[in-house]
Design a protein around this motif. Structure first.
Motif, short mmCIF file in Angstrom:
data_model
loop_
_atom_site.label_atom_id
_atom_site.label_comp_id
_atom_site.label_asym_id
_atom_site.label_seq_id
_atom_site.Cartn_x
_atom_site.Cartn_y
_atom_site.Cartn_z
N TRP A 12 0.85 -1.19 0.00
CA TRP A 12 0.00 0.00 0.00
C TRP A 12 0.89 1.25 0.00
O TRP A 12 1.94 1.26 0.60
CB TRP A 12 -0.88 0.06 1.25
CG TRP A 12 -1.86 -1.05 1.42
CD1 TRP A 12 -1.85 -2.02 2.34
CD2 TRP A 12 -3.02 -1.28 0.63
NE1 TRP A 12 -2.92 -2.84 2.23
CE2 TRP A 12 -3.67 -2.42 1.16
CE3 TRP A 12 -3.58 -0.64 -0.48
CZ2 TRP A 12 -4.84 -2.92 0.63
CZ3 TRP A 12 -4.76 -1.15 -1.00
CH2 TRP A 12 -5.38 -2.28 -0.44
N ASN B 289 1.31 4.19 1.56
CA ASN B 289 1.21 5.15 2.68
C ASN B 289 -0.19 5.76 2.81
O ASN B 289 -0.38 6.97 2.73
CB ASN B 289 2.23 6.26 2.48
CG ASN B 289 2.62 6.84 3.83
OD1 ASN B 289 2.22 6.34 4.88
ND2 ASN B 289 3.41 7.88 3.81
N CYS B 290 -1.16 4.92 3.03
CA CYS B 290 -2.53 5.41 3.07
C CYS B 290 -2.89 5.85 4.48
O CYS B 290 -2.35 5.35 5.46
CB CYS B 290 -3.49 4.29 2.67
SG CYS B 290 -3.06 3.57 1.11
N ILE B 291 -3.78 6.78 4.53
CA ILE B 291 -4.24 7.27 5.84
C ILE B 291 -5.77 7.25 5.84
O ILE B 291 -6.40 7.68 4.87
CB ILE B 291 -3.74 8.71 6.09
CG1 ILE B 291 -2.21 8.72 6.14
CG2 ILE B 291 -4.32 9.26 7.38
CD1 ILE B 291 -1.63 10.08 6.36
N ILE B 292 -6.29 6.74 6.89
CA ILE B 292 -7.75 6.75 7.06
C ILE B 292 -8.03 7.62 8.27
O ILE B 292 -7.42 7.45 9.33
CB ILE B 292 -8.32 5.34 7.31
CG1 ILE B 292 -7.95 4.41 6.15
CG2 ILE B 292 -9.82 5.39 7.48
CD1 ILE B 292 -8.40 2.99 6.36
N LYS B 293 -8.94 8.55 8.11
CA LYS B 293 -9.26 9.44 9.22
C LYS B 293 -10.53 8.95 9.91
O LYS B 293 -11.47 8.56 9.24
CB LYS B 293 -9.50 10.87 8.70
CG LYS B 293 -8.27 11.49 8.10
CD LYS B 293 -7.39 12.06 9.17
CE LYS B 293 -6.23 12.82 8.55
NZ LYS B 293 -5.28 13.26 9.55
N VAL B 294 -10.51 9.02 11.21
CA VAL B 294 -11.70 8.58 11.95
C VAL B 294 -12.14 9.65 12.93
O VAL B 294 -11.38 10.53 13.29
CB VAL B 294 -11.44 7.30 12.77
CG1 VAL B 294 -11.34 6.11 11.88
CG2 VAL B 294 -10.22 7.45 13.61
N LYS B 295 -13.35 9.52 13.32
CA LYS B 295 -13.87 10.41 14.36
C LYS B 295 -14.43 9.51 15.46
O LYS B 295 -15.25 8.62 15.20
CB LYS B 295 -14.98 11.27 13.76
CG LYS B 295 -15.52 12.30 14.72
CD LYS B 295 -16.50 13.23 14.02
CE LYS B 295 -16.91 14.39 14.88
NZ LYS B 295 -17.51 14.04 16.16
N HIS B 296 -13.99 9.75 16.68
CA HIS B 296 -14.46 8.91 17.77
C HIS B 296 -15.70 9.49 18.41
O HIS B 296 -15.94 10.70 18.33
CB HIS B 296 -13.38 8.81 18.86
CG HIS B 296 -12.22 8.01 18.43
ND1 HIS B 296 -12.29 6.65 18.23
CD2 HIS B 296 -10.95 8.37 18.16
CE1 HIS B 296 -11.11 6.21 17.85
NE2 HIS B 296 -10.27 7.23 17.80
N THR B 297 -16.42 8.62 19.10
CA THR B 297 -17.56 9.10 19.90
C THR B 297 -16.97 9.94 21.02
O THR B 297 -16.05 9.51 21.69
CB THR B 297 -18.32 7.92 20.54
OG1 THR B 297 -18.03 6.76 19.81
CG2 THR B 297 -19.78 8.19 20.57
N ARG C 1 -15.92 11.65 24.27
CA ARG C 1 -15.92 11.25 25.66
C ARG C 1 -15.04 12.26 26.39
O ARG C 1 -13.89 12.46 26.04
CB ARG C 1 -15.36 9.84 25.81
CG ARG C 1 -15.40 9.38 27.24
CD ARG C 1 -15.09 7.93 27.39
NE ARG C 1 -14.75 7.65 28.76
CZ ARG C 1 -15.63 7.51 29.73
NH1 ARG C 1 -16.91 7.62 29.48
NH2 ARG C 1 -15.24 7.25 30.96
#
Lengths: 477, 318
Positions: free
Chosen positions: A265, A267-275, A277
């Motif tokens: 791959w 150098n892929c980046i996946i961005k996430v957003k957490h619930t 807290r």
């Protein structure tokens, strides 16, 4: 005194003495018998029969019977001796002694029998508990054995489970498991990943472990186990055969292909957003309620704090007051000081500044009051607050003088002078006021009216005012 | 004794805390890694011989054994896939760390991770507690699941490089495992704090509702780890914070999906039935590994500084 009974009859055999007494119509309940092996006493009040036996008897083996108003004794002889007489004829003392002996004997016998009973009871209990323990032990042993057997069975299976003996596995397995052979993997070890039959109708599922690939050496068929409980339908064998065929073909194809590993791959980046807290600790359901409570209480406090925000607004107001004074807006300054005092009623500088503003406005009474309050707050008098106190005194003095209260004014100036004795202007002021006093008293005009101070007084007041104007315009920061 | 029994075969006390134990395939050896009380890392290899575990190899290092600086903070979870030519696709390792990042590494690119999964700029970071690969049924398809301490479970489709599905379980997620890594994804076992674990049916994906799930309670304490039996994917074991091990069997429903009123399909989840329960110790059992060679043979380790070889009998009759 009980009546001694002497009408008794007795006989003997070689082994027994047979004795019979007349009970004189006493009910058997009231008959009490005491025997030792050489003494016999029967008491049936008001009568009593006592016999000091010539020879020994075996009291345990002897019996007594009550019938037809008579009591019959069957005494077993200790020694098979012919008894010449039943009772001994003894003197009174001897009889007493014997009686006591007999009583002792009886007591001893009773004690013995009691202890015997106790011992037997304990023995029984012990026996029971021992039995219980041994039973428990047995059960435990059995359980242990079972567990050991399970373990050994399990370990034995290793040999039978050898994947090389694929065919023999059938034989060793339990009969109630249905087995199905399906071809599953290829030589290079890549598993046939697609599931064959699973479509939700309860059909058999092929499960496969990728790690099992390691066991396969020559791509033999692998025996699969099938889920027992859930089967409702079974695909017909023809369809299954067809599916097997497909698989075989696929395998062959795969063997021909050279399996390529996909490229790396980039150098892929996946961005996430957490619930969200708030707390850094892990989330737990059991603490949710507490956390919510804490959060709501925090928000309440923070909103309250905004209205309050004591220190910042107070200082703000103070600064405002000072700027207003320097601009000449004395009224505004007074108001600002008042507002600030609402927030912090214990700040002497605010009072002092307000006093200055009031003085500028010629609100002399207010000036005096403010100075007084400021001085109250500035107790105890120290080096630090000398400046503040100085200002207060001067302002108050000025106010007094303007009011015509020259003596009070003098007192103030004198106090101020005391704080800073090196201040020459103050000294001069003091002298001036003193002069004023003397002149006013001389002129007889002891008028203490505000306005009425005499031209001189007024001019002096003005003079003082202007004189001290510079000083009083100095507000405390 | 008709039910499967969970029996301890060998118990070995260690002088360090073992964080994880794994079987070495095709052998009777286990690897245990952990850290000594003085902070040095430990790696030991044991072999099962004559009813006891014999230490074969012992390594102690002043710090953690590492080849590449993967994360800024402790690596909480690691999972590998497609190594040694098993399965399809590129061999990869996924790591999840307390710094909130999930990174995927390829052994062909040694210094940098090939995929990084991180919070959006300015967003909060949460500890990643567990990672699991799955759905690797072809060269291209792969899915990575990550569980976080705030209860988030996120599934990333590595083919499209996007978040495929996410949910929140309200309790920190201790462990994730697909029932099989290299098939079309079937079931996901998720264990969390507060003695709960979830089984998701992954065959049917609903756009809004996601996957169907079943909630189960067990152990009366944190469920540390859930592991499927390699030889039968409907049987799995969960280990608890009270030192207990529970054996479960999953049964499928009559129909695995059903149609909703608006025409969309939603999955139907089955149920898990407990088969056996055994308390092995009083400290949490933090890791469990089934032997791939012998069905029912397993090794587990816990916070009581001991590793145990555990036998689960009669699994072939279940």
């Amino acid at each position: 005194m009980p009546i001694h009974v002497t009408d008794y009859t007795w006989q003997q055999t070689s082994e027994k003495i047979l004795l019979s007494l007349d009970l004189h119509q006493t009910s058997p309940k009231n008959v009490d018998i005491v025997t030792t092996n050489s003494y016999l006493k029967v008491s049936f009040l008001p009568y009593i029969f006592e016999a000091f036996l010539c020879h020994m008897i075996n009291a345990d083996q002897s019996t007594a019977q009550i019938m037809k108003g008579q009591i019959k004794f069957d005494l077993a002889k200790e020694d098979h001796v012919h008894w010449s007489d039943l009772c001994l004829k003894l003197s009174r003392e001897e009889m007493q002694n014997k009686r006591q002996e007999a009583i002792k004997d009886v007591e001893e016998q009773e004690k013995k029998s009691k202890s015997k009973k106790k011992r037997s009871v304990i023995a029984v209990k012990d026996l029971l508990s021992l039995e219980q323990i041994s039973e428990d032990d047995k059960v435990r042993e059995e359980r242990k054995k079972l567990i050991e057997r399970e373990k050994t069975d399990f370990l034995k299976q290793t040999i039978e489970d050898d994947p090389q003996n694929n065919q023999t596995q059938d034989a060793t397995s339990k009969p109630d498991i249905r087995r199905r052979i399906s071809s599953m993997c290829s030589e290079d070890g890549t598993a046939v990943a697609q599931e064959m039959d699973y479509d939700g109708d309860g059909e058999d599922s092929i499960y496969y472990s990728s790690t099992e690939n390691l066991h396969l050496k020559n791509g033999n068929v692998k025996i699969d186990k099938v889920d027992n409980g859930n089967r409702k339908q079974r695909k017909s064998s023809s369809i299954r055969k067809a599916a097997l065929k497909d698989k075989e073909e696929k395998r062959k194809e795969e063997k021909k292909k050279v399996t390529t590993v996909p490229p790396v791959w980039e150098n892929c980046i996946i961005k996430v957003k957490h619930t969200t807290r708030v707390f850094p600790t892990p989330s737990r359901e059991s603490t949710q309620a507490e956390e919510q409570q804490w959060l709501t209480s925090q928000s309440v406090h923070s909103s309250a704090a905004k209205d309050f925000s004591s220190e910042s607004s107070e200082e703000h107001l103070k600064k405002k007051a000072i700027s207003l004074f320097s601009n000449g807006d004395y009224r505004g300054c007074v108001n600002a000081c008042t507002e600030a005092l609402k927030v912090n009623p214990c700040m002497s500088s605010l009072y002092s500044n307000r006093a200055a503003a009031n003085l500028a406005l010629n609100n002399l009474h207010h000036t005096i009051n403010d100075c007084t309050k400021a001085l109250e707050l500035l107790t105890p008098p120290t080096e630090d607050n000398s400046k503040s106190r100085l200002l207060c005194h001067i302002r108050r003095g000025t106010a007094f003088v303007r009011l015509g209260l020259l003596s009070e004014g003098l007192a103030e100036y004198q106090a101020a002078h005391q704080i800073t004795p090196e201040n020459k202007t103050l000294k001069k002021d003091v002298e001036k006021i003193q002069a004023m006093i003397t002149t006013s008293t001389d002129s007889g005009d002891s008028n203490e009216d505000d306005s009425g101070c005499g031209e001189d007084g007024v001019s002096v007041g003005f003079h003082i005012r202007t004189r001290l104007g510079g000083k009083t315009s100095y507000l405390e920061q | 004794m008709e039910k499967p029994q969970i029996l301890v075969y060998v118990e070995k006390s260690l002088n360090y805390s073992a964080f994880d134990v794994k079987w070495i395939p095709r052998s009777a050896k286990v690897v245990a890694i952990g850290s000594h009380p003085q902070g040095t890392g430990a790696l030991q290899v044991y072999e099962m011989t004559e009813g006891d575990l014999k230490l074969l190899h012992d390594v102690e290092r002043p710090k953690a054994l590492k080849c590449v600086k993967a994360h800024n903070e402790i690596v909480n979870a690691i999972d590998g896939i497609a190594g040694l030519n098993i399965g399809k696709g590129a061999p990869e390792i996924a790591t999840g760390s307390r710094d909130g990042l999930v990174k995927v590494w390829d052994p062909r690119q040694k210094d940098r991770s090939v995929i990084t999964i991180e919070p959006k700029d300015g967003e909060q970071r949460r500890d990643c507690w567990s990672v699991a690969f799955g759905n690797s049924h072809s060269n291209d398809d792969r899915v990575l699941c990550a569980g976080f301490d705030n209860g988030d479970v996120k599934m990333f489709d590595l083919r499209s490089m996007a978040v495929k599905w996410e949910t929140n379980l309200k309790n920190g997620v201790c462990s994730l495992e697909f029932d099989r890594k290299d098939i079309l994804m079937n079931k996901l076992l998720t264990t969390t704090l507060e003695s709960k674990f979830f089984v998701y049916d992954l065959r049917t994906f609903h756009e809004e509702k996601g996957f169907a799930k079943q909630v189960n309670k067990g152990h009366k304490s944190t469920v540390w780890c859930g592991r499927h039996l390699p030889q039968n994917r409907e049987i799995f074991v969960t280990t608890g914070g009270n030192g207990s091990v529970m054996l479960w069997k999953y049964s499928y429903p009559d129909s695995r999906s059903k149609k909703l009123d608006d025409g969309s399909e939603i999955g139907v989840v089955g149920e898990s039935k407990p088969l056996q329960n055994a308390t092995l110790t009083d400290q949490p059992i933090t890791s469990f590994d089934w032997s791939p060679d012998k069905m029912g043979l397993s090794v587990c380790s816990g916070l009581d500084q001991a590793i145990r070889i555990v036998i689960v009998t009669k699994l072939n009759t279940v």
